[in-house]
Design an enzyme around this catalytic site. Sequence first.
Site, mmCIF file in Angstrom:
data_model
loop_
_atom_site.group_PDB
_atom_site.id
_atom_site.type_symbol
_atom_site.label_atom_id
_atom_site.label_comp_id
_atom_site.label_asym_id
_atom_site.label_seq_id
_atom_site.Cartn_x
_atom_site.Cartn_y
_atom_site.Cartn_z
ATOM 1 C CE LYS A 22 55.545 69.672 -7.424
ATOM 2 N NZ LYS A 22 55.080 68.607 -6.386
ATOM 3 C CG ASN A 23 55.398 65.498 -8.255
ATOM 4 O OD1 ASN A 23 55.876 66.379 -7.570
ATOM 5 N ND2 ASN A 23 54.327 65.690 -8.944
ATOM 6 N NE ARG A 93 50.390 65.780 1.203
ATOM 7 C CZ ARG A 93 50.052 65.010 2.332
ATOM 8 N NH1 ARG A 93 50.063 65.773 3.541
ATOM 9 N NH2 ARG A 93 50.060 63.762 2.419
ATOM 10 C CB CYS A 117 47.807 70.176 1.397
ATOM 11 S SG CYS A 117 47.396 69.308 0.028
ATOM 12 N NE ARG A 122 48.217 65.244 -1.236
ATOM 13 C CZ ARG A 122 49.160 65.706 -1.750
ATOM 14 N NH1 ARG A 122 49.401 67.031 -1.828
ATOM 15 N NH2 ARG A 122 50.053 65.294 -2.641
ATOM 16 N NE ARG A 398 55.120 73.433 -2.185
ATOM 17 C CZ ARG A 398 54.222 72.552 -1.652
ATOM 18 N NH1 ARG A 398 53.278 72.994 -0.954
ATOM 19 N NH2 ARG A 398 54.844 71.357 -1.573
HETATM 20 C C1 EPZ Z 1 51.783 62.715 -5.881
HETATM 21 O O1 EPZ Z 1 51.037 62.952 -4.450
HETATM 22 C C2 EPZ Z 1 52.083 63.786 -6.176
HETATM 23 N N1 EPZ Z 1 53.076 64.374 -5.480
HETATM 24 C C3 EPZ Z 1 50.795 64.862 -6.652
HETATM 25 O O2 EPZ Z 1 51.381 65.892 -7.292
HETATM 26 C C4 EPZ Z 1 49.842 63.979 -7.394
HETATM 27 O O3 EPZ Z 1 48.779 64.987 -7.409
HETATM 28 C C5 EPZ Z 1 49.387 62.910 -6.678
HETATM 29 O O4 EPZ Z 1 50.704 61.909 -6.648
HETATM 30 C C6 EPZ Z 1 48.496 62.105 -7.730
HETATM 31 O O5 EPZ Z 1 48.924 61.785 -8.733
HETATM 32 C C7 EPZ Z 1 54.316 64.125 -5.585
HETATM 33 O O6 EPZ Z 1 54.576 63.158 -6.407
HETATM 34 C C8 EPZ Z 1 55.398 64.727 -4.658
HETATM 35 P P1 EPZ Z 1 48.663 59.768 -3.904
HETATM 36 P P2 EPZ Z 1 50.422 61.527 -3.445
HETATM 37 O O7 EPZ Z 1 49.301 59.231 -2.542
HETATM 38 O O8 EPZ Z 1 51.474 60.718 -3.655
HETATM 39 C C9 EPZ Z 1 45.071 58.768 -0.897
HETATM 40 C C10 EPZ Z 1 51.693 68.483 -7.414
HETATM 41 O O9 EPZ Z 1 50.850 69.236 -7.942
HETATM 42 N N2 EPZ Z 1 46.000 58.165 -0.035
HETATM 43 O O10 EPZ Z 1 49.111 59.300 -5.286
HETATM 44 O O11 EPZ Z 1 50.472 62.447 -1.960
HETATM 45 C C11 EPZ Z 1 45.283 60.165 -1.304
HETATM 46 O O12 EPZ Z 1 44.582 60.802 -0.219
HETATM 47 C C12 EPZ Z 1 51.222 67.019 -6.305
HETATM 48 O O13 EPZ Z 1 52.790 67.842 -8.036
HETATM 49 C C13 EPZ Z 1 45.523 57.481 1.189
HETATM 50 O O14 EPZ Z 1 44.356 57.351 1.206
HETATM 51 O O15 EPZ Z 1 49.119 61.334 -3.928
HETATM 52 C C14 EPZ Z 1 44.477 60.518 -2.574
HETATM 53 O O16 EPZ Z 1 43.234 60.699 -2.376
HETATM 54 C C15 EPZ Z 1 49.880 67.588 -5.844
HETATM 55 N N3 EPZ Z 1 46.362 56.727 1.817
HETATM 56 C C16 EPZ Z 1 45.015 59.276 -3.172
HETATM 57 O O17 EPZ Z 1 45.282 58.452 -2.241
HETATM 58 C C17 EPZ Z 1 47.957 57.048 1.537
HETATM 59 O O18 EPZ Z 1 48.579 56.500 2.487
HETATM 60 C C18 EPZ Z 1 46.254 59.556 -4.279
HETATM 61 O O19 EPZ Z 1 47.137 59.975 -3.610
HETATM 62 C C19 EPZ Z 1 48.229 57.671 0.425
HETATM 63 C C20 EPZ Z 1 47.389 58.141 -0.357
#
Ligand code: EPZ
Length: 419
Positions: A22-23, A93, A117, A122, A398
């Site tokens: 998916k990712n 998202r 979410c 996020r 999903r």
């Molecule tokens: C990706 O989400 C994945 N989704 C998530 O998988 C996964 O859990 C996550 O990476 C962490 O590995 C997809 O790839 C579609 P992040 P993402 O940006 O990119 C903070 C699943 O179950 N942050 O790496 O949204 C954020 O709040 C999903 O398949 C900021 O502060 O996660 C978090 O604490 C759930 N500002 C941390 O960074 C930003 O601009 C990591 O989030 C971006 C992120």
Amino acid sequence: MDKIVITGGNSLEGEIPIAGAKNAALPAFAATLLCPGEFRLSSVPDLVDINTTVSLLKEFGAVISKSLPNVYTVNTEKLSDVVASYDLVRTMRASVLVLGPLLARSGKAKISLPGGCAIGERPINLHLKGFEALGAKIKLEHGYVNAETPDGLHGAKIVFDIVTVTGTANVMMAATAAKGETVLENCAREPELVFLAKMLNKMGADIKGAGTHRIIINGGSELKPVDIGIMPDRVEAGTFLAAAAITGGHLKLTGCAPRDMEVVTEKLKETGCEISEGDDWVEIKGPKRPLPVDIETAPHPGFPTDMQAQLMAVMSIADGPSVITETIFENRYMHVAEMRRMGADITLKDKNAFVRGKISIYGASVMATDLRASASLVVAGLVADGITELRRVYHLDRGYQRIEEKLQKVGADIKRVSG
Ligand code: EPZ
């Protein structure tokens, strides 16, 4: 609303084919916006999030057809609108992944700010900061991101304050159209980013360093559409490994990428699982009762946050206490209250979950709250005494392609009941 009904206690035996990731599929669809022409994406998983992404791209004017099972033809010759509505973005998202490609292709985009979410707030501030460093003008108005590139995009040096997976993907895609060199520091190193860079380079981009903390993009080259197969889903695979670990089952996962899952397979070996692997398969034999292990989530190559809930289910019946620490998301323990309803002994304190392994847990009616929490409750239900009913399975759909059918085929007493 469908529900999943599981009668626990069966051991699992057999082979499970692993679907596309998916990712990796979501950014791949977004990347088709980068240049006009016809793309062919294969090994695309059958998921609700994929359907949402297809609807989103069609809103932009893309022509998309599904020629064979799991094969999509995406024609982005003509893009009409460049607005992604709140109704669509709030359901997924990852819709924000279209921002980078639209800025690169059309020089403008209007995307609803994704709300929070279940697992956390996020924000996407780091995505937007990266785009501004490349020359984009960003305005946040009425819950929308209005982005424009009046003078085009130019290379820049960008350091991500926090490691962000989709942030790295989004800015990397925008940088393919930024004139000159862009250096991204403190990047996410997930295998899905290595896959995305492979797709972009096949399209004619010049990207080096994907999979490391530093990615260098020489932007401005003309891109062309490609055919590409989506990499296997390491989280779906990990979820089935957890199912074998908790039931003492014997499974062989085919069409997967063991090298992407090393930290998970190593952790499962510590619980007493016997694991062997080849280029594209993993075989696991779960122990009679898992040994307790401590887990701390971290960005790749650390232990994936997307596997935290599933391993907590395994630890709920481990032969001793374990400590699980979630360091990525501030609220990724929504499964704990539901597991407690099944008799699990889990205490939360700050980022830590203290799990006292029990001889057994029992079936109960439980609620899915987010994708991986719902997967963990299926895993727990496989070993629980009695019947577990999981509601709100749309969360599960999903990210998992008919998980109950795959588990039925290896002996689980699990079914989907429409209701
Ligand atoms: C990706 O989400 C994945 N989704 C998530 O998988 C996964 O859990 C996550 O990476 C962490 O590995 C997809 O790839 C579609 P992040 P993402 O940006 O990119 C903070 C699943 O179950 N942050 O790496 O949204 C954020 O709040 C999903 O398949 C900021 O502060 O996660 C978090 O604490 C759930 N500002 C941390 O960074 C930003 O601009 C990591 O989030 C971006 C992120």
